[in-house]
Scaffold this active site. Structure first.
Site, PDB file in Angstrom:
ATOM      1  N   GLU A   1     -48.570  22.494  15.160  1.00  0.00           N
ATOM      2  CA  GLU A   1     -49.383  22.391  16.369  1.00  0.00           C
ATOM      3  C   GLU A   1     -49.660  23.772  16.950  1.00  0.00           C
ATOM      4  O   GLU A   1     -50.753  24.034  17.458  1.00  0.00           O
ATOM      5  CB  GLU A   1     -48.681  21.525  17.414  1.00  0.00           C
ATOM      6  CG  GLU A   1     -49.599  21.023  18.525  1.00  0.00           C
ATOM      7  CD  GLU A   1     -49.768  21.991  19.684  1.00  0.00           C
ATOM      8  OE1 GLU A   1     -50.704  21.824  20.486  1.00  0.00           O
ATOM      9  OE2 GLU A   1     -48.954  22.938  19.795  1.00  0.00           O
TER      10      GLU A   1
ATOM     11  N   ASP B   1     -42.607  22.764  15.872  1.00  0.00           N
ATOM     12  CA  ASP B   1     -42.804  24.205  15.712  1.00  0.00           C
ATOM     13  C   ASP B   1     -42.950  24.876  17.079  1.00  0.00           C
ATOM     14  O   ASP B   1     -43.368  24.264  18.060  1.00  0.00           O
ATOM     15  CB  ASP B   1     -44.021  24.503  14.830  1.00  0.00           C
ATOM     16  CG  ASP B   1     -45.323  23.944  15.370  1.00  0.00           C
ATOM     17  OD1 ASP B   1     -45.295  22.813  15.922  1.00  0.00           O
ATOM     18  OD2 ASP B   1     -46.363  24.620  15.261  1.00  0.00           O
TER      19      ASP B   1
END
Length: 395
Positions: A145, A80
């Site tokens: 994250e 991400d």
């Protein structure tokens, strides 16, 4: 065009703004499956915020009764990325990987899709030369994250721990370098502990303070004391623990009303010389001594972790020296990472990635000259750990 650059471009082209994975993990899983990895999806979270997680492991197929279990090397990271910001300010589309002026531009170029690409290609090259290693190799990848970090690596680690999975070494691909790839690695991170303090008073007319109780006035002496406190002295690896206020808000907006309460947000970044519980106790002691009427909500974002110089640190330092000639600096500075979760299960965790000057910025990029050395450092680290394993087996 190198395989690492090709894969990095393919990942950047997928708009995986957290918590979306945009099929990055599927692409990686296909590459790993071809190498004999067993892929497990451990997706988590509600449908409205579904997080994609991949645990992929290639067992060595060897056992070594004399020396104990075969050791597992984990490559960890996240697919991400943070939002792009104003598109008009980018020199090129952030999800169209663009080569310009000796750099690769795109969201995630430094944080951390190039690291993941380098992981994969390094393992491919290592296994092409060493098809039957004395190491288990694994990947732990998430799309959570840059977000809340609740349903990503934390969940995977908890599931691995519940089934008794053993991890020995972990390299997290966070962008840790400063000027050149390999000039700095993180061998630990500080813990983070946040507090939301609400001090209550009695609201009233500002012209009649004797009929009210101003919580701001009451809180200021305690806050001044907290701001001046020396929490610990740090140690050889960590700076002293710090306490910082990030927000103070109270009142109705009117200038003639004493507020009924004030709320203060603060955060500790703490080293291994303090614990979350000891810090909480010291804060409460100050607030109680000042006889405040208060409520305090705590959020522990992560415990500190530290990997002292040992097998993994030495292998990574040697790999960097072989590839770049640099003497790498060990550091625990910066914010938190998913290493804090992995360290609860894995005794040796380091972070190593490209320079971080452009991360989260408009026109995020990585110098092309940093890409192949990064991949080669990862591969050399595997080779050095493999040499350690073979030496141990022969002993």
């Amino acid at each position: 065009m190198s395989p690492t650059l090709q894969l990095a471009q393919a990942l950047i082209a997928r708009p995986s703004v957290t918590p979306s994975d945009a099929d990055c993990l599927d692409l990686i899983a296909q590459r790993l499956q071809a190498l004999g990895f067993i892929n497990e999806r451990m997706d988590s979270g509600p449908e409205s915020f579904r997080v994609s997680n991949l645990w992929s492991k290639r067992p060595s197929g060897h056992t070594n009764a004399a020396q104990g279990a075969i050791k597992t090397v984990v490559f960890a990271g996240h697919t991400d990325v943070v939002p792009t910001g104003p598109l008009a300010q980018w020199g090129s589309d952030p999800f169209v990987p663009t080569l310009r002026d000796g750099k690769l531009y795109g969201r995630g170029a430094s944080d951390m899709k190039t690291s993941i690409a380098a992981f994969v290609v390094a393992v491919e090259e290592f296994l092409a030369h060493t098809p039957a290693p004395l190491l288990d190799i694994a990947f732990l990848l998430t799309s959570d994250e840059e977000g809340p970090s609740v349903d990503g690596t934390k969940v995977v680690v908890e599931r691995l721990a519940a089934r008794g999975e053993r991890l020995d070494y972990c390299i997290v691909g966070e962008p840790t370098s400063v000027k050149r790839t390999g000039d700095m690695i993180k061998n630990g991170r500080r813990g983070t502990l946040s507090g939301k303090l609400t001090v209550r008073g009695i609201q009233g007319h500002i012209a009649y303070p004797h009929l009210a109780r101003n919580p701001i006035h009451q809180a200021v002496p305690a806050l001044t004391e907290l701001a001046a406190m020396r929490w610990d002295e740090g140690n050889a690896f960590f700076p002293p623990t710090s306490w910082q206020m990030s927000n103070i808000h109270g009142g109705t907006g009117a200038s003639n009303i004493i507020p009924g309460e004030v709320t203060i947000d603060f955060n500790f970044r703490f080293c291994t010389e303090s614990t979350a519980e000891s810090l909480k106790q010291r804060v409460h002691a100050v607030l109680d001594r000042h006889e405040l009427e208060y409520e305090l909500q705590w959020t522990l974002g992560g415990q500190p972790f530290l990997t002292p110089p040992g097998e993994l640190v030495q292998a990574v330092q040697e790999a960097i020296a072989q590839e770049t000639g640099l003497g790498t600096e060990l550091s625990t500075t910066g914010g938190t990472s998913d290493g804090r979760f992995i360290a609860t299960l894995c005794p040796q965790v380091i972070e190593l990635g490209p320079p971080n000057a452009s991360i989260h910025k408009i026109d995020e990029h990585i110098a092309l000259a940093d890409i192949e050395p990064l991949k080669n450092i990862y591969r050399r680290t595997l080779e050095l750990l493999e040499a350690q394993a073979r030496a141990g087996a022969a002993a």
